[in-house]
Write a protein that holds these residues in place. Sequence first.
Motif, PDB file in Angstrom:
ATOM      1  N   MET A 124       0.468  -6.567   5.421  1.00  0.00           N
ATOM      2  CA  MET A 124       1.623  -6.301   4.561  1.00  0.00           C
ATOM      3  C   MET A 124       2.818  -5.849   5.390  1.00  0.00           C
ATOM      4  O   MET A 124       3.952  -6.234   5.115  1.00  0.00           O
ATOM      5  CB  MET A 124       1.270  -5.254   3.514  1.00  0.00           C
ATOM      6  CG  MET A 124       0.272  -5.761   2.496  1.00  0.00           C
ATOM      7  SD  MET A 124      -0.250  -4.489   1.362  1.00  0.00           S
ATOM      8  CE  MET A 124       1.215  -4.371   0.364  1.00  0.00           C
ATOM      9  N   LEU A 133      -8.739  -1.871   4.454  1.00  0.00           N
ATOM     10  CA  LEU A 133      -7.428  -1.289   4.183  1.00  0.00           C
ATOM     11  C   LEU A 133      -6.510  -1.402   5.393  1.00  0.00           C
ATOM     12  O   LEU A 133      -5.322  -1.698   5.249  1.00  0.00           O
ATOM     13  CB  LEU A 133      -7.576   0.174   3.762  1.00  0.00           C
ATOM     14  CG  LEU A 133      -8.198   0.406   2.394  1.00  0.00           C
ATOM     15  CD1 LEU A 133      -8.433   1.892   2.175  1.00  0.00           C
ATOM     16  CD2 LEU A 133      -7.350  -0.167   1.294  1.00  0.00           C
ATOM     17  N   LEU A 151      -5.283  -4.950   5.589  1.00  0.00           N
ATOM     18  CA  LEU A 151      -4.319  -5.175   4.523  1.00  0.00           C
ATOM     19  C   LEU A 151      -2.972  -4.559   4.867  1.00  0.00           C
ATOM     20  O   LEU A 151      -1.929  -5.183   4.703  1.00  0.00           O
ATOM     21  CB  LEU A 151      -4.844  -4.589   3.202  1.00  0.00           C
ATOM     22  CG  LEU A 151      -3.913  -4.666   2.001  1.00  0.00           C
ATOM     23  CD1 LEU A 151      -3.708  -6.108   1.581  1.00  0.00           C
ATOM     24  CD2 LEU A 151      -4.479  -3.855   0.861  1.00  0.00           C
ATOM     25  N   ASN A 178      -8.337   1.741  -4.559  1.00  0.00           N
ATOM     26  CA  ASN A 178      -7.866   0.382  -4.781  1.00  0.00           C
ATOM     27  C   ASN A 178      -6.353   0.286  -4.797  1.00  0.00           C
ATOM     28  O   ASN A 178      -5.799  -0.771  -4.534  1.00  0.00           O
ATOM     29  CB  ASN A 178      -8.451  -0.199  -6.065  1.00  0.00           C
ATOM     30  CG  ASN A 178      -9.904  -0.579  -5.925  1.00  0.00           C
ATOM     31  OD1 ASN A 178     -10.382  -0.862  -4.833  1.00  0.00           O
ATOM     32  ND2 ASN A 178     -10.617  -0.569  -7.035  1.00  0.00           N
ATOM     33  N   SER A 179      -5.686   1.380  -5.119  1.00  0.00           N
ATOM     34  CA  SER A 179      -4.218   1.375  -5.141  1.00  0.00           C
ATOM     35  C   SER A 179      -3.617   1.590  -3.759  1.00  0.00           C
ATOM     36  O   SER A 179      -2.435   1.299  -3.545  1.00  0.00           O
ATOM     37  CB  SER A 179      -3.696   2.447  -6.109  1.00  0.00           C
ATOM     38  OG  SER A 179      -3.840   3.746  -5.556  1.00  0.00           O
ATOM     39  N   TRP A 180      -4.419   2.086  -2.815  1.00  0.00           N
ATOM     40  CA  TRP A 180      -3.909   2.372  -1.473  1.00  0.00           C
ATOM     41  C   TRP A 180      -3.471   1.057  -0.812  1.00  0.00           C
ATOM     42  O   TRP A 180      -4.214   0.106  -0.720  1.00  0.00           O
ATOM     43  CB  TRP A 180      -4.978   3.052  -0.632  1.00  0.00           C
ATOM     44  CG  TRP A 180      -4.654   3.193   0.832  1.00  0.00           C
ATOM     45  CD1 TRP A 180      -5.427   2.747   1.865  1.00  0.00           C
ATOM     46  CD2 TRP A 180      -3.514   3.810   1.428  1.00  0.00           C
ATOM     47  NE1 TRP A 180      -4.841   3.057   3.056  1.00  0.00           N
ATOM     48  CE2 TRP A 180      -3.647   3.710   2.829  1.00  0.00           C
ATOM     49  CE3 TRP A 180      -2.376   4.417   0.921  1.00  0.00           C
ATOM     50  CZ2 TRP A 180      -2.713   4.192   3.706  1.00  0.00           C
ATOM     51  CZ3 TRP A 180      -1.435   4.915   1.806  1.00  0.00           C
ATOM     52  CH2 TRP A 180      -1.605   4.804   3.175  1.00  0.00           C
ATOM     53  N   GLY A 181      -2.228   1.041  -0.395  1.00  0.00           N
ATOM     54  CA  GLY A 181      -1.701  -0.124   0.304  1.00  0.00           C
ATOM     55  C   GLY A 181      -0.966  -1.101  -0.568  1.00  0.00           C
ATOM     56  O   GLY A 181      -0.308  -2.003  -0.060  1.00  0.00           O
ATOM     57  N   THR A 182      -1.037  -0.938  -1.892  1.00  0.00           N
ATOM     58  CA  THR A 182      -0.395  -1.918  -2.761  1.00  0.00           C
ATOM     59  C   THR A 182       1.126  -1.779  -2.798  1.00  0.00           C
ATOM     60  O   THR A 182       1.815  -2.737  -3.092  1.00  0.00           O
ATOM     61  CB  THR A 182      -0.951  -1.843  -4.199  1.00  0.00           C
ATOM     62  OG1 THR A 182      -0.730  -0.516  -4.701  1.00  0.00           O
ATOM     63  CG2 THR A 182      -2.418  -2.189  -4.241  1.00  0.00           C
ATOM     64  N   ASP A 183       1.647  -0.607  -2.518  1.00  0.00           N
ATOM     65  CA  ASP A 183       3.102  -0.380  -2.571  1.00  0.00           C
ATOM     66  C   ASP A 183       3.733  -0.302  -1.195  1.00  0.00           C
ATOM     67  O   ASP A 183       4.888   0.091  -1.059  1.00  0.00           O
ATOM     68  CB  ASP A 183       3.409   0.910  -3.333  1.00  0.00           C
ATOM     69  CG  ASP A 183       3.081   0.808  -4.807  1.00  0.00           C
ATOM     70  OD1 ASP A 183       3.101  -0.310  -5.328  1.00  0.00           O
ATOM     71  OD2 ASP A 183       2.809   1.849  -5.418  1.00  0.00           O
ATOM     72  N   THR A 211     -10.226   3.891  -8.402  1.00  0.00           N
ATOM     73  CA  THR A 211      -8.885   3.428  -8.764  1.00  0.00           C
ATOM     74  C   THR A 211      -7.873   3.824  -7.697  1.00  0.00           C
ATOM     75  O   THR A 211      -7.026   3.024  -7.295  1.00  0.00           O
ATOM     76  CB  THR A 211      -8.474   4.005 -10.138  1.00  0.00           C
ATOM     77  OG1 THR A 211      -9.436   3.590 -11.115  1.00  0.00           O
ATOM     78  CG2 THR A 211      -7.087   3.552 -10.541  1.00  0.00           C
TER      79      THR A 211
END
Length: 161
Positions: A15, A8, A11, A155-160, A152
């Motif tokens: 990003m 993370l 990532l 897995n969403s951490w860092g996507t936004d 879930t």
Amino acid sequence: MKKVSLLLICLILLMAGCSSKEGGGQSKEDEQKYKEDILAYNTFLTNTMDETNVLLNQYNTAIDTMYMENMNANQFGLIVKELIPKSTQIIKSVEKQDYFHNNIYRFHKDYLVYLNSQHQLFLDSMEMANREKVDKSKLRKRYIEIKDSQTTLLNSWGTDL
């Protein structure tokens, strides 16, 4: 959990680096502050998630022990009774945590929902134990749902960002 944290962090840094090239509007100081804030939140997330996993592992062991008929409802209640104040403390610490950047707001809100769902599982379990009518199957199913929501969420951490 440690491997997930390292992944993370990489990532997030990747990003953050990409977004600064695209936007061009952030100063180097702002970009550095943003990276530091994200890393601080990631550390906080890792630590609190580790704490919740300890509670969930203790809970899961208690459910397993009930299935093996090595524990009665009263004994189960004693274990859950110890988990509730610890769970409350974790929620309070997350509620007090600054989420530094607007992009973290949605994740932070979802994290609180997850933590409160876990806490509600403990409360419902305590209520069943007090009535000496523990529905092991129902509690096991909710435990699995919470672990699924944890996956879930992570897995969403860092996507936004």
